[in-house]
Design an enzyme around this catalytic site. Structure first.
Site, PDB file in Angstrom:
ATOM      1  CG  MET A  30      -1.953  -1.269   1.206  1.00 26.90           C
ATOM      2  SD  MET A  30      -3.436  -1.056   1.972  1.00 26.90           S
ATOM      3  CE  MET A  30      -2.684  -0.846   3.592  1.00 26.90           C
ATOM      4  N   GLY A  31       2.322   1.156  -0.149  1.00 28.75           N
ATOM      5  CA  GLY A  31       2.853   2.269  -0.539  1.00 28.75           C
ATOM      6  C   GLY A  31       3.576   2.771   0.746  1.00 28.75           C
ATOM      7  CG  HIS A  37       7.255  -2.028   2.298  1.00 32.32           C
ATOM      8  ND1 HIS A  37       6.819  -0.790   2.876  1.00 32.32           N
ATOM      9  CD2 HIS A  37       5.887  -2.616   2.273  1.00 32.32           C
ATOM     10  CE1 HIS A  37       5.531  -0.604   3.293  1.00 32.32           C
ATOM     11  NE2 HIS A  37       4.905  -1.948   3.163  1.00 32.32           N
ATOM     12  CD  GLN A  61      -5.831  -3.919   2.610  1.00 34.74           C
ATOM     13  OE1 GLN A  61      -5.901  -4.469   1.464  1.00 34.74           O
ATOM     14  NE2 GLN A  61      -4.970  -3.920   3.647  1.00 34.74           N
ATOM     15  N   GLY A 148       5.007 -10.329   4.114  1.00 37.52           N
ATOM     16  CA  GLY A 148       5.597 -10.336   5.252  1.00 37.52           C
ATOM     17  C   GLY A 148       5.001 -10.948   6.508  1.00 37.52           C
ATOM     18  CE  LYS A 150       3.799  -4.360  11.451  1.00 44.14           C
ATOM     19  NZ  LYS A 150       3.047  -3.773  10.819  1.00 44.14           N
ATOM     20  CG  ASP A 151       0.638  -7.184   7.895  1.00 45.26           C
ATOM     21  OD1 ASP A 151      -0.200  -6.417   8.457  1.00 45.26           O
ATOM     22  OD2 ASP A 151       1.789  -6.738   7.073  1.00 45.26           O
ATOM     23  CD  GLN A 154      -1.837  -8.960   4.282  1.00 43.87           C
ATOM     24  OE1 GLN A 154      -2.764  -8.205   4.319  1.00 43.87           O
ATOM     25  NE2 GLN A 154      -0.584  -8.601   3.955  1.00 43.87           N
TER      26      GLN A 154
HETATM   27  P1  AMP Z   1       1.575  -3.008   3.535  1.00 47.87           P
HETATM   28  O1  AMP Z   1       2.211  -1.776   2.489  1.00 47.87           O
HETATM   29  O2  AMP Z   1       1.592  -2.419   4.871  1.00 47.87           O
HETATM   30  O3  AMP Z   1       0.303  -3.520   2.944  1.00 47.87           O
HETATM   31  O4  AMP Z   1       2.639  -4.280   3.111  1.00 47.87           O
HETATM   32  C1  AMP Z   1       2.821  -4.621   2.164  1.00 47.87           C
HETATM   33  C2  AMP Z   1       3.886  -5.946   2.428  1.00 47.87           C
HETATM   34  O5  AMP Z   1       4.842  -5.629   3.194  1.00 47.87           O
HETATM   35  C3  AMP Z   1       3.011  -6.821   3.307  1.00 47.87           C
HETATM   36  O6  AMP Z   1       3.074  -8.177   2.968  1.00 47.87           O
HETATM   37  C4  AMP Z   1       3.272  -6.719   4.962  1.00 47.87           C
HETATM   38  O7  AMP Z   1       3.434  -7.978   5.653  1.00 47.87           O
HETATM   39  C5  AMP Z   1       5.125  -6.561   4.482  1.00 47.87           C
HETATM   40  N1  AMP Z   1       5.590  -5.745   5.595  1.00 47.87           N
HETATM   41  C6  AMP Z   1       5.242  -4.659   5.933  1.00 47.87           C
HETATM   42  N2  AMP Z   1       5.981  -4.327   6.940  1.00 47.87           N
HETATM   43  C7  AMP Z   1       6.861  -5.153   7.183  1.00 47.87           C
HETATM   44  C8  AMP Z   1       8.217  -5.204   7.887  1.00 47.87           C
HETATM   45  N3  AMP Z   1       8.289  -4.498   9.029  1.00 47.87           N
HETATM   46  N4  AMP Z   1       8.822  -6.539   7.644  1.00 47.87           N
HETATM   47  C9  AMP Z   1       8.600  -7.337   6.716  1.00 47.87           C
HETATM   48  N5  AMP Z   1       7.431  -7.129   5.970  1.00 47.87           N
HETATM   49  C10 AMP Z   1       6.655  -5.859   6.182  1.00 47.87           C
END
Ligand code: AMP
Length: 280
Positions: A30-31, A37, A61, A148, A150-151, A154
């Site tokens: 989501m940028g 990322h 979402q 990641g 992190k989620d 998900q």
């Molecule tokens: P998002 O932009 O938050 O939707 O994240 C995009 C992808 O990056 C998702 O698969 C997240 O789980 C992953 N991600 C976000 N933050 C982290 C992090 N701190 N470490 C590893 N992966 C991450």
């Protein structure tokens, strides 16, 4: 690096590359990109001929309009970071084209994974995630997609999505990237005030301490201990702390042999919601 906004253009370009034997790695985001990322992007570059990053703040979402409105957007900095990392394509679609002027979610059942933790606290969240990720998979048809830990919920749900939809896409989970003080990197961290940012590493510190307690304490004792820690905290409010089994994400009451467990946490710093998790 090429930036493409139209579905037909990215789809045609990638299918041409795939039919000439290139493998494609996709990282949906989501940028407001950070090193977490970029670690996914680097893994994809190492493992595929072509790496595609999508940047799309997916409206379906978000359970709270305010969270969507305040979601950080830093597209120019994102493109600079991606260019430097060696990414090949950035897909930046518009909501109206993605949703064909009807911004709504498909309903999914992910074998109960969607009913745990984030599913309980963010109504419709995983329908939104399933809807957008399925659309991106069908548009880009990657060989591998990177998500990641992190989620973590998900990540498990996307693995289930691919299985249920019978998509020939390998899903790879990547470790959580943290700031030096332990705070899990997140786009939402940029919205924290100085004080909240100073306090936020308490989340990971508590997870680590919970992890250390696992040898001598029951899950119930650890749950109560975590809850006490947050009751005493001035700026961070605990939404949930749960120890769950990794595969089913069901709340774990008692440790059983041959099962893997993880502790999951969601915390509010005022209106900013932060999540984290740790393997036990
Ligand atoms: P998002 O932009 O938050 O939707 O994240 C995009 C992808 O990056 C998702 O698969 C997240 O789980 C992953 N991600 C976000 N933050 C982290 C992090 N701190 N470490 C590893 N992966 C991450």
């Amino acid at each position: 690096m090429k930036v493409i906004s139209e579905i037909r253009e990215i789809s045609n370009t990638l299918s041409r590359l795939k039919s000439s034997n290139n493998t494609i790695g996709l990282i949906p985001t989501m940028g407001a990109l950070h090193k977490g990322h970029i670690s996914l992007v680097e893994k994809s570059i190492a493992e595929n001929d072509i790496t595609v990053v999508s940047i799309f703040v997916n409206p379906t979402q978000f359970d709270k309009q305010e969270d969507l409105t305040n979601y950080p957007i830093t597209i120019e900095k994102d493109l600079e970071l991606l260019e430097k990392s060696g990414c090949d394509f950035v897909f930046t679609p518009k909501a109206n084209e993605i949703y064909d002027n009807n911004i709504s979610s498909q309903k999914f059942l992910f074998d109960g994974l969607e009913q745990q933790m984030e599913g309980k606290h963010r109504a419709g969240h995983f329908d939104g995630v399933g809807t957008i990720v399925k659309k991106f998979f069908l548009i880009t048809m990657p060989n591998i997609a990177y998500f990641g830990e992190k989620d973590f919920q998900q990540l498990q749900i996307i693995k289930k999505l691919v299985e249920l939809e019978k998509l020939d896409i390998k899903i790879i989970g990547c470790p959580i990237h943290r700031e030096e003080d332990g705070l899990a990197m997140s786009s939402r961290n940029t919205r924290l005030t100085d004080q909240q940012r100073k306090d936020a590493p308490f989340i990971y510190k508590t997870l680590k301490e919970a992890q250390n307690k696992i040898a001598k304490h029951s899950f119930t004792e650890i749950n109560s201990w975590v809850s006490e820690q947050f009751k005493k905290h001035k700026t961070l409010n605990l939404e949930y702390f749960e120890i769950a089994e990794e595969d089913t994400l069901k709340t774990a009451i008692k440790r059983e042999n041959n099962k893997k467990y993880r502790a999951f946490i969601a915390v509010f710093a005022d209106k900013i919601r932060l999540i984290d998790n740790i393997s036990l």
